[in-house]
Enzyme design. Sequence first.
Site, PDB file in Angstrom:
ATOM      1  N   GLY A   1       0.828  -1.205   0.000  1.00  0.00           N
ATOM      2  CA  GLY A   1       0.000   0.000   0.000  1.00  0.00           C
ATOM      3  C   GLY A   1       0.857   1.247   0.000  1.00  0.00           C
ATOM      4  N   LYS A   2       0.230   2.370  -0.439  1.00  0.00           N
ATOM      5  CA  LYS A   2       0.963   3.637  -0.377  1.00  0.00           C
ATOM      6  C   LYS A   2      -0.013   4.797  -0.227  1.00  0.00           C
ATOM      7  CE  LYS A   2       1.459   4.158  -5.411  1.00  0.00           C
ATOM      8  NZ  LYS A   2       2.403   4.413  -6.502  1.00  0.00           N
ATOM      9  N   GLY A   3       0.466   5.857   0.417  1.00  0.00           N
ATOM     10  CA  GLY A   3      -0.318   7.064   0.603  1.00  0.00           C
ATOM     11  C   GLY A   3       0.477   8.269   0.142  1.00  0.00           C
ATOM     12  N   GLY A   4       0.024   9.455   0.541  1.00  0.00           N
ATOM     13  CA  GLY A   4       0.657  10.685   0.075  1.00  0.00           C
ATOM     14  C   GLY A   4       2.116  10.799   0.471  1.00  0.00           C
TER      15      GLY A   4
ATOM     16  N   VAL B   1       3.722   1.216   2.457  1.00  0.00           N
ATOM     17  CA  VAL B   1       3.567   0.122   3.422  1.00  0.00           C
ATOM     18  C   VAL B   1       4.041  -1.175   2.786  1.00  0.00           C
ATOM     19  CG1 VAL B   1       1.984  -1.126   4.942  1.00  0.00           C
ATOM     20  CG2 VAL B   1       1.568   1.301   4.453  1.00  0.00           C
TER      21      VAL B   1
ATOM     22  N   LYS C   1       5.242   0.533   7.788  1.00  0.00           N
ATOM     23  CA  LYS C   1       4.910   1.807   7.136  1.00  0.00           C
ATOM     24  C   LYS C   1       6.149   2.690   7.161  1.00  0.00           C
ATOM     25  CE  LYS C   1       1.562   5.635   7.592  1.00  0.00           C
ATOM     26  NZ  LYS C   1       0.411   6.123   8.401  1.00  0.00           N
TER      27      LYS C   1
ATOM     28  N   ASP D   1      -9.788   9.834   8.493  1.00  0.00           N
ATOM     29  CA  ASP D   1      -9.534   9.151   7.219  1.00  0.00           C
ATOM     30  C   ASP D   1     -10.178   7.763   7.212  1.00  0.00           C
ATOM     31  OD1 ASP D   1      -8.592   9.145   4.624  1.00  0.00           O
ATOM     32  OD2 ASP D   1      -6.560   8.515   5.146  1.00  0.00           O
TER      33      ASP D   1
END
Length: 346
Positions: free
Chosen positions: A7-10, A14, A28, A125
């Site tokens: 996974g990835k965010g801004g 992860v 993370k 979130d």
Amino acid sequence: MPGNLIGKGGSSQVYQGCLPDGKELAVKILKPSEDVLKEFVLEIEIITALHHKNIISLFGFCFEDNNLLLVYDFLSRGSLEENLHGSKKNPLEFGWTDRYKVAVGVAEALDYLHNRCAKPVIHRDVKSSNILLSDDFEPQLSDFGLAKWASTTTSHITCTDVAGTFGYLAPEYFLYGKVNDKIDAYAFGVVLLELLSGRKPISSDYPKGQESLVMWAKPILNGGKVALLLDPSLGNNYDPDQIERMALAATLCIRRAPRARPKMSLVLKLLQGDAEVTKWARLQVNASEGSDMLDDEAFPRSNLQSHLNLALLDVEEDSLSMSSIEQSVSLEDYLQGRWSRSSSFD
């Protein structure tokens, strides 16, 4: 290591990891900056104060090779998003009973955050990709990177930097940066709609004006035609009473006016089948929607356009912020569910 990316965010990625004893972990990794460092410290401060079966546990953290690392338990089934819309989608495995179990578990987590932990927390979130599932579909709310301590002295706090995920953002937060526990209730309502319908919060796969799950579902819910909302893959394999309760909860949670949304403690009781609360919810839903309007005059409108632009920003990251906003869209177009760049919702 890229093969282990889950996974990835801004500002983070992860990865799946493994200890010598075979225990699987989710790692993370955040790229450090002044803001990210503050978020890192706050996330640790908040997550270590929480103890609930439906909230992810922090295994450890460290600062290594100029990277900030948070280490969490790894949940084998991945996220609710993957199980509803993605690579792990299997209607035969993830049926109605387990969907309802997820709804109740996440409601318990949010009720705990808002009402039952020593210092109330707003997650900010809540979304299907931040709800992780164990082997037996027990949910755990994860990713407290945007979480804030709730104000105990005022009705809300105002954020100058609106962050979150379009499709789940409550109108008062999206338009005015106004934050209290009701923004989590709104996002939870969107998750309930996902569980009921099997549809994504935003998708360009549907006809113009129906790209938004909330805007598509509201008239169906208000018309009492819940059957039209249901995921076809469920067939007839569901409990009608549970469907009604989840639909009632979703209808109340996605109301535009924060004051018209119930507290998560009531939403939880409704999902658990409390007879009095179910009766109350039916009355609320059948009552006039006339009061369900944002209190526009209470907020300055100066930043309205930039907040609207945020929703239309064509970005890859799923966490958005009020930076680099270029596109212009009118309030009328937003409210009517018309977008000029629907390709960004793929």
